[in-house]
Design an enzyme around this catalytic site. Sequence first.
Site, PDB file in Angstrom:
ATOM      1  N   ALA A 121      19.514  18.118 -14.779  1.00  0.00           N
ATOM      2  CA  ALA A 121      18.706  16.968 -14.363  1.00  0.00           C
ATOM      3  C   ALA A 121      19.073  15.718 -15.157  1.00  0.00           C
ATOM      4  CB  ALA A 121      17.214  17.292 -14.507  1.00  0.00           C
ATOM      5  N   CYS A 122      18.601  15.650 -16.388  1.00  0.00           N
ATOM      6  CA  CYS A 122      18.736  14.416 -17.157  1.00  0.00           C
ATOM      7  C   CYS A 122      20.147  14.162 -17.676  1.00  0.00           C
ATOM      8  CB  CYS A 122      17.733  14.419 -18.300  1.00  0.00           C
ATOM      9  SG  CYS A 122      16.029  14.485 -17.695  1.00  0.00           S
TER      10      CYS A 122
END
Length: 213
Positions: free
Chosen positions: A124-125
């Site tokens: 995700a990040c």
Amino acid sequence: MSSLQIRDQKTDHLLTPENSVVIIIDYQATQVGSIESTDKYRMVQNTIALAKLAKVFKIPMIVSTVNVKTGINGPTIPQIAHEVKDLPFYDRTTINAWEDVEFLEAVKAAKRKKLIMAALWTEACLLFPTLDALKEGYEVYPVVDAVGGTSAVAHKAALRRMEKAGAQPTSVMSLICEIQRDWARSETVPGMLGVLAGVGNGVGLSVGYNQKP
């Protein structure tokens, strides 16, 4: 034993202290605690080493957190926060840091196209800003042994997706060697050895044994 003349540090195709920026995203207790793809202790040690490497070689660093100001998450874990305490922290609500105005302004203000990136989670990040940065013409170097995902499958799938999009995976050990480049550059060797001593592997342990107290 004659080294070639040092190449232009700004235009070198390899990573140098003058053509790159280190980005550290979301090393907070909730994210660290949820990692299942790798050993958390080694991951944190390698992230600390990455921050120390940037400090020794004066590479700009950008640090970001998510949902601290909203009260949902705590700040960067103390072990890493200690290494970056003099830097501004860009707190976000966006999962993708590239969609945060202040973070994006900080990246562009660095005026460097090579982004050495570590973030939690891989899927995700780390993944989303990497894809966006590549789309905008940046080179991205995910530090694979300083990151982790919520599962081994998620972590590996994200790395494959990034690499397919053009990211260039690297490791902390590789970065130390690439940034130092030559043992004859003696002014940074003591600091580099100090960084190496903290890396979460057998080489770091061996160097640490031989460090002077």
